[in-house]
Design a protein around this motif. Structure first.
Motif, mmCIF file in Angstrom:
data_model
loop_
_atom_site.group_PDB
_atom_site.id
_atom_site.type_symbol
_atom_site.label_atom_id
_atom_site.label_comp_id
_atom_site.label_asym_id
_atom_site.label_seq_id
_atom_site.Cartn_x
_atom_site.Cartn_y
_atom_site.Cartn_z
ATOM 1 N N ALA A 198 1.847 1.241 0.775
ATOM 2 C CA ALA A 198 2.289 2.204 -0.238
ATOM 3 C C ALA A 198 2.215 3.626 0.287
ATOM 4 C CB ALA A 198 1.430 2.052 -1.496
ATOM 5 N N THR A 199 1.133 3.922 1.008
ATOM 6 C CA THR A 199 0.985 5.267 1.571
ATOM 7 C C THR A 199 2.118 5.567 2.540
ATOM 8 O OG1 THR A 199 -1.415 5.158 1.342
ATOM 9 C CG2 THR A 199 -0.540 6.762 2.924
ATOM 10 N N GLU A 200 2.421 4.620 3.394
ATOM 11 C CA GLU A 200 3.461 4.852 4.390
ATOM 12 C C GLU A 200 4.836 4.991 3.737
ATOM 13 O OE1 GLU A 200 4.553 6.105 7.739
ATOM 14 O OE2 GLU A 200 2.497 5.365 7.612
ATOM 15 N N LEU A 201 5.025 4.289 2.632
ATOM 16 C CA LEU A 201 6.318 4.359 1.945
ATOM 17 C C LEU A 201 6.338 5.449 0.877
ATOM 18 C CD1 LEU A 201 7.145 0.558 1.518
ATOM 19 C CD2 LEU A 201 7.982 2.156 3.244
ATOM 20 N N ALA A 202 5.258 6.214 0.815
ATOM 21 C CA ALA A 202 5.162 7.322 -0.143
ATOM 22 C C ALA A 202 5.363 6.847 -1.575
ATOM 23 C CB ALA A 202 6.158 8.423 0.212
ATOM 24 N N THR A 203 4.704 5.746 -1.906
ATOM 25 C CA THR A 203 4.772 5.252 -3.267
ATOM 26 C C THR A 203 3.368 4.831 -3.691
ATOM 27 O OG1 THR A 203 5.884 3.682 -4.733
ATOM 28 C CG2 THR A 203 5.316 2.882 -2.540
ATOM 29 N N THR A 204 3.250 4.155 -4.792
ATOM 30 C CA THR A 204 1.928 3.723 -5.262
ATOM 31 C C THR A 204 1.749 2.234 -5.007
ATOM 32 O OG1 THR A 204 2.751 3.208 -7.474
ATOM 33 C CG2 THR A 204 1.978 5.460 -7.078
ATOM 34 N N ALA A 205 0.518 1.812 -4.936
ATOM 35 C CA ALA A 205 0.230 0.401 -4.682
ATOM 36 C C ALA A 205 0.807 -0.470 -5.799
ATOM 37 C CB ALA A 205 -1.276 0.190 -4.553
#
Lengths: 87, 223
Positions: A17-24
């Motif tokens: 999620a961090t790498e894709l700039a989103t939330t878990a």
């Protein structure tokens, strides 16, 4: 990053999620990452690099380049951890 | 060819700080491929202290490419090894030999583009081995390569069995190695944070360590 108490799936999902700039919460563990907008090969490798650092493991490239979902990544990580514990 | 560490055309890489001299600068024939300023065919890397480690900014040209326009991957390994190795030398005050290193290449490094390698110490165990990590980042901060390596610091007298040093060089190197660890500790403190507590630096000694930007002559054996 603390990895001792969290299930591997939780940690891996957070890294993805961090790498894709989103939330878990937005990450379906069975979603094919290749279909996610912005999840190019560089980002996938960055996820792998972060995961290797988080768990102090080295994943085989045969696994790295064949996994497609967060759940599959988690399986690979768990196998690597088990192999390390048995060594 | 490398750009000087303080030249950062992008302005987005780590801001300029005082450069940290490697101990090898005191040697009479300093020709390290990675960090000697006297080796015209080398990378001429220069280093600066970070709160948690050591960094070098580089910009390689076509003389260092593999595929057209792409920096040779082996040189990414050299740069990571140099940065991690010199960090350990500066922290421990001992020459350190690389015993293993693994790289993961995430994206090509284009020639002519500024990049930065940042190294930090991960841990040190009862065996005397030290594990370190390094990242190579592009001008946007994106990681393009990661490295993990293990080093074995060796007392200078013992290391003389493996590297070529005159008695004069050995004496000068011993003096500067003894003083280098507190020097880097001071630099990291000035940069905002202490270094890793897992790698204790030798006791400070009342010696002023020269930090030349363009050091004299010498040789590196670190990696």
């Amino acid at each position: 990053m603390s990895t001792t108490a969290e299930p591997v799936l939780v940690t891996v999902t957070q890294i993805v999620a961090t790498e894709l700039a989103t939330t878990a919460d937005a990450i379906d563990p069975d979603l094919d990452l290749r279909t996610v907008a912005g999840a190019d090969s560089v980002k996938v490798l960055r996820m792998i690099a972060r995961i290797e650092r988080a768990y102090d493991i080295e994943l085989d490239d045969e696994d790295v380049f064949t996994v497609t979902t967060v759940r599959e990544v988690t399986d690979v990580v768990e196998r690597a951890l088990a192999a390390g514990a048995a060594a | 060819m490398t750009a000087p560490a303080k030249d950062d055309p992008s302005g987005t890489l780590a801001d300029a700080q005082e450069l940290v001299a490697t101990p090898w600068a005191v040697l009479d024939d300093y020709q390290c491929f990675g960090c000697s300023p006297h080796n015209a065919k080398g990378l001429q890397l220069r280093f600066k202290a970070l709160p948690d480690g050591l960094a070098t900014v580089f910009q390689l040209g076509s003389a260092h490419e593999s595929y057209p326009g792409v920096v040779h991957g082996g040189l990414a390994g050299v740069i990571c090894d140099e940065t991690m190795g010199n960090l350990i030398v500066l922290r421990t005050g001992k020459p350190a030999f690389t015993t293993a290193m693994r790289l993961r290449y995430l994206a090509p490094i284009p020639v002519g583009a500024p990049h930065e390698c940042r190294a930090r110490i991960v841990n040190t165990g009862d065996t005397g081995l030290i594990n370190a990590e390094a990242d190579i980042l592009d001008a946007t901060g994106g990681v393009v390569a990661t490295a993990r390596a293990t080093y074995r610091p060796v007392a200078l007298e013992a290391a003389r069995d493996r590297i070529t040093l005159s008695d004069g060089d050995a004496g000068r190197l011993a003096d500067v190695l003894t003083a280098s660890a507190p020097a880097l500790a001071s630099a990291t403190a000035a940069a905002g944070a202490p270094g890793p507590a897992s790698v204790p630096a030798p006791d400070p000694v009342p010696v002023s360590v020269p930090v030349p930007v363009s050091a004299p002559k010498t040789t590196s054996e670190e990696s």
